[in-house]
Design a protein around this motif. Sequence first.
Motif, PDB file in Angstrom:
ATOM      1  N   THR A   8       0.850  -1.187   0.000  1.00 17.19           N
ATOM      2  CA  THR A   8       0.000   0.000   0.000  1.00 17.19           C
ATOM      3  C   THR A   8       0.885   1.235   0.000  1.00 17.19           C
ATOM      4  N   ARG A   9       0.278   2.348  -0.269  1.00 14.80           N
ATOM      5  CA  ARG A   9       0.982   3.622  -0.262  1.00 14.80           C
ATOM      6  C   ARG A   9       1.587   3.871   1.116  1.00 14.80           C
ATOM      7  N   ASP A  10       0.815   3.543   2.148  1.00 10.10           N
ATOM      8  CA  ASP A  10       1.290   3.785   3.513  1.00 10.10           C
ATOM      9  C   ASP A  10       2.511   2.937   3.854  1.00 10.10           C
ATOM     10  N   GLU A  11       2.583   1.758   3.285  1.00 14.62           N
ATOM     11  CA  GLU A  11       3.760   0.925   3.550  1.00 14.62           C
ATOM     12  C   GLU A  11       5.007   1.588   3.001  1.00 14.62           C
ATOM     13  N   TRP A  12       4.884   2.195   1.859  1.00 12.36           N
ATOM     14  CA  TRP A  12       6.028   2.904   1.288  1.00 12.36           C
ATOM     15  C   TRP A  12       6.430   4.053   2.193  1.00 12.36           C
ATOM     16  N   VAL A  13       5.444   4.760   2.711  1.00  2.34           N
ATOM     17  CA  VAL A  13       5.753   5.890   3.588  1.00  2.34           C
ATOM     18  C   VAL A  13       6.414   5.405   4.875  1.00  2.34           C
ATOM     19  N   ALA A  14       5.873   4.332   5.433  1.00  2.00           N
ATOM     20  CA  ALA A  14       6.448   3.788   6.669  1.00  2.00           C
ATOM     21  C   ALA A  14       7.887   3.341   6.438  1.00  2.00           C
ATOM     22  N   ALA A  15       8.113   2.674   5.325  1.00  2.00           N
ATOM     23  CA  ALA A  15       9.474   2.222   5.009  1.00  2.00           C
ATOM     24  C   ALA A  15      10.393   3.425   4.825  1.00  2.00           C
ATOM     25  N   SER A  16       9.853   4.490   4.307  1.00  4.88           N
ATOM     26  CA  SER A  16      10.661   5.690   4.101  1.00  4.88           C
ATOM     27  C   SER A  16      11.095   6.289   5.432  1.00  4.88           C
ATOM     28  N   ALA A  57       4.177  12.879   0.872  1.00  2.00           N
ATOM     29  CA  ALA A  57       3.381  11.998   1.724  1.00  2.00           C
ATOM     30  C   ALA A  57       4.029  11.856   3.098  1.00  2.00           C
ATOM     31  N   MET A  58       5.346  11.818   3.126  1.00  2.00           N
ATOM     32  CA  MET A  58       6.047  11.741   4.412  1.00  2.00           C
ATOM     33  C   MET A  58       5.790  12.999   5.230  1.00  2.00           C
ATOM     34  N   LEU A  59       5.846  14.132   4.579  1.00  4.76           N
ATOM     35  CA  LEU A  59       5.614  15.389   5.283  1.00  4.76           C
ATOM     36  C   LEU A  59       4.199  15.436   5.850  1.00  4.76           C
ATOM     37  N   ASP A  60       3.236  14.961   5.063  1.00  4.46           N
ATOM     38  CA  ASP A  60       1.862  14.933   5.551  1.00  4.46           C
ATOM     39  C   ASP A  60       1.750  14.080   6.810  1.00  4.46           C
ATOM     40  N   ALA A  61       2.349  12.914   6.756  1.00  2.81           N
ATOM     41  CA  ALA A  61       2.275  12.002   7.902  1.00  2.81           C
ATOM     42  C   ALA A  61       2.947  12.623   9.125  1.00  2.81           C
ATOM     43  N   GLY A  65       1.147  13.387  12.634  1.00 10.07           N
ATOM     44  CA  GLY A  65       1.687  12.538  13.691  1.00 10.07           C
ATOM     45  C   GLY A  65       2.415  13.319  14.754  1.00 10.07           C
ATOM     46  N   GLY A  66       3.025  14.429  14.357  1.00 10.77           N
ATOM     47  CA  GLY A  66       3.804  15.208  15.306  1.00 10.77           C
ATOM     48  C   GLY A  66       3.012  16.264  16.039  1.00 10.77           C
ATOM     49  N   THR A  67       1.745  16.359  15.747  1.00  9.31           N
ATOM     50  CA  THR A  67       0.921  17.349  16.454  1.00  9.31           C
ATOM     51  C   THR A  67      -0.309  16.679  17.062  1.00  9.31           C
ATOM     52  N   ARG A  68      -1.268  16.375  16.213  1.00 12.45           N
ATOM     53  CA  ARG A  68      -2.527  15.834  16.705  1.00 12.45           C
ATOM     54  C   ARG A  68      -2.324  14.561  17.511  1.00 12.45           C
ATOM     55  N   ASP A  69      -1.526  13.660  16.988  1.00 16.47           N
ATOM     56  CA  ASP A  69      -1.351  12.374  17.658  1.00 16.47           C
ATOM     57  C   ASP A  69      -0.704  12.535  19.035  1.00 16.47           C
ATOM     58  N   VAL A  70       0.331  13.355  19.087  1.00 16.06           N
ATOM     59  CA  VAL A  70       1.006  13.568  20.363  1.00 16.06           C
ATOM     60  C   VAL A  70       0.072  14.241  21.358  1.00 16.06           C
ATOM     61  N   ILE A  71      -0.620  15.263  20.901  1.00 11.26           N
ATOM     62  CA  ILE A  71      -1.540  15.975  21.784  1.00 11.26           C
ATOM     63  C   ILE A  71      -2.625  15.040  22.290  1.00 11.26           C
ATOM     64  N   ASP A 111      13.948  24.893   1.722  1.00  7.74           N
ATOM     65  CA  ASP A 111      12.758  24.647   0.917  1.00  7.74           C
ATOM     66  C   ASP A 111      11.574  25.384   1.535  1.00  7.74           C
ATOM     67  N   ALA A 112      10.982  26.259   0.757  1.00  7.56           N
ATOM     68  CA  ALA A 112       9.911  27.111   1.275  1.00  7.56           C
ATOM     69  C   ALA A 112       8.696  26.288   1.717  1.00  7.56           C
ATOM     70  N   ASP A 113       8.363  25.268   0.947  1.00  4.13           N
ATOM     71  CA  ASP A 113       7.205  24.456   1.292  1.00  4.13           C
ATOM     72  C   ASP A 113       7.426  23.712   2.604  1.00  4.13           C
ATOM     73  N   VAL A 114       8.583  23.132   2.741  1.00  2.00           N
ATOM     74  CA  VAL A 114       8.899  22.418   3.978  1.00  2.00           C
ATOM     75  C   VAL A 114       8.926  23.389   5.150  1.00  2.00           C
ATOM     76  N   ALA A 115       9.466  24.572   4.913  1.00  2.12           N
ATOM     77  CA  ALA A 115       9.517  25.576   5.970  1.00  2.12           C
ATOM     78  C   ALA A 115       8.112  25.929   6.446  1.00  2.12           C
ATOM     79  N   MET A 116       7.180  26.029   5.509  1.00  4.78           N
ATOM     80  CA  MET A 116       5.805  26.357   5.875  1.00  4.78           C
ATOM     81  C   MET A 116       5.199  25.252   6.732  1.00  4.78           C
ATOM     82  N   ARG A 117       5.488  24.022   6.376  1.00  2.00           N
ATOM     83  CA  ARG A 117       4.952  22.898   7.137  1.00  2.00           C
ATOM     84  C   ARG A 117       5.533  22.867   8.549  1.00  2.00           C
ATOM     85  N   VAL A 118       6.823  23.081   8.651  1.00  2.00           N
ATOM     86  CA  VAL A 118       7.451  23.087   9.975  1.00  2.00           C
ATOM     87  C   VAL A 118       6.864  24.217  10.815  1.00  2.00           C
TER      88      VAL A 118
END
Lengths: 184, 184
Positions: A8-16, A57-61, A65-71, A111-118
Amino acid sequence: MARQRKRTRDEWVAASFAALAEGGIDAVRVERLARTLGVTKGSFYWHFTDRAALVTAMLDAWETGGTRDVIARVDAHGGDAGARLRQLCRVTSRDGELTAELALRDWARRDADVAMRVQRVDDVRMAYIRALFEELFPNAEDIEARSMLLYSLLIGNDFIVARHGRRGRARVLKDAVELLLAQA
Amino acid sequence: MARQRKRTRDEWVAASFAALAEGGIDAVRVERLARTLGVTKGSFYWHFTDRAALVTAMLDAWETGGTRDVIARVDAHGGDAGARLRQLCRVTSRDGELTAELALRDWARRDADVAMRVQRVDDVRMAYIRALFEELFPNAEDIEARSMLLYSLLIGNDFIVARHGRRGRARVLKDAVELLLAQA
DNA sequence: GGTTTTCCATACGCAACCGTATGGACGAGG
DNA sequence: CCTCGTCCATACGGTTGCGTATGGAAAACC
């Protein structure tokens, strides 16, 4: 390890993420991931258009995962603001909880996009911490300073590898949190 | 930009840091650096045996530049412990002062040699901060907690990109430092 | 049971790097 | 002026990785 037929797509992300943790961003390569998943590139390029798509996809996860899940994990533990802040500290200091943070923050510098996400992630985390401190202290500037200090501590606890003599890191961390929770 | 004929080892290292800041570790490539320096690989492999040798030279430069040099700059400013801690904060919050930190700390997670170097740097910095706090506070555990908080703050100030509403980061940073310097 | 869709293997072209080998330009020293 | 050491250019082989093209197996569907 039952040889499954479809990935699945998620398996690729997890492996990444696993590869990122183990070998850095240099290890997040299509063909290498394919080998660890027991397939070939053909599979990858069916699930993703691009290597960039995988990274997105990694950034999305990471973002959720680093906000909602932890909270959610912290809130599930219950307690008042002080208890939640202490629990937040415990949860985030678990080993391997922030494996992607360093690589992503480094990348965000260029990277501007990554910076926005962070920034989005940092804003959410700070808002959570700030809301908890607001239940404990009255002064807005004091609250902001304590929030920044606590968030920095959580980050620093993972990024800094200094030794503390006879005292262990866990003890220092605890003392530092109590210092931030103490009334001036 | 006088077209000089000979490059020095240090020029390669300096160019490497520039490339690291601009494009991450992926940009620190022999042929790419050669282009920016106006030469070819032939030059590189005369000055260095290896790409690994270049990286080692970078680590050496970072190790002294990130400890002795910074401390010297702070001490040159003079003042008591409190003044020096505030000055340390100002010096390290200058833009571009910690460009290599993130990449190196990320790398340290997977490379034992790099991890050792980062630990040495962290130990030196913490020792400096600790010594200053020792002039201000009596309790050893309190000193350690404040030192860790300040160092984390300096790191976090560079790694965290959260916004603080109407307050600017500089103001929050200042408030946080004053909080750490305040008597309990 | 035949057809279509899903998912993957194989093979290919291309570009970026690394490291080596070799020769050449240029200045220093005799 | 000639030689020698310094510093670099050029050319080569080998590896790794990306993305595409194409066909095939297996399941889903009717």
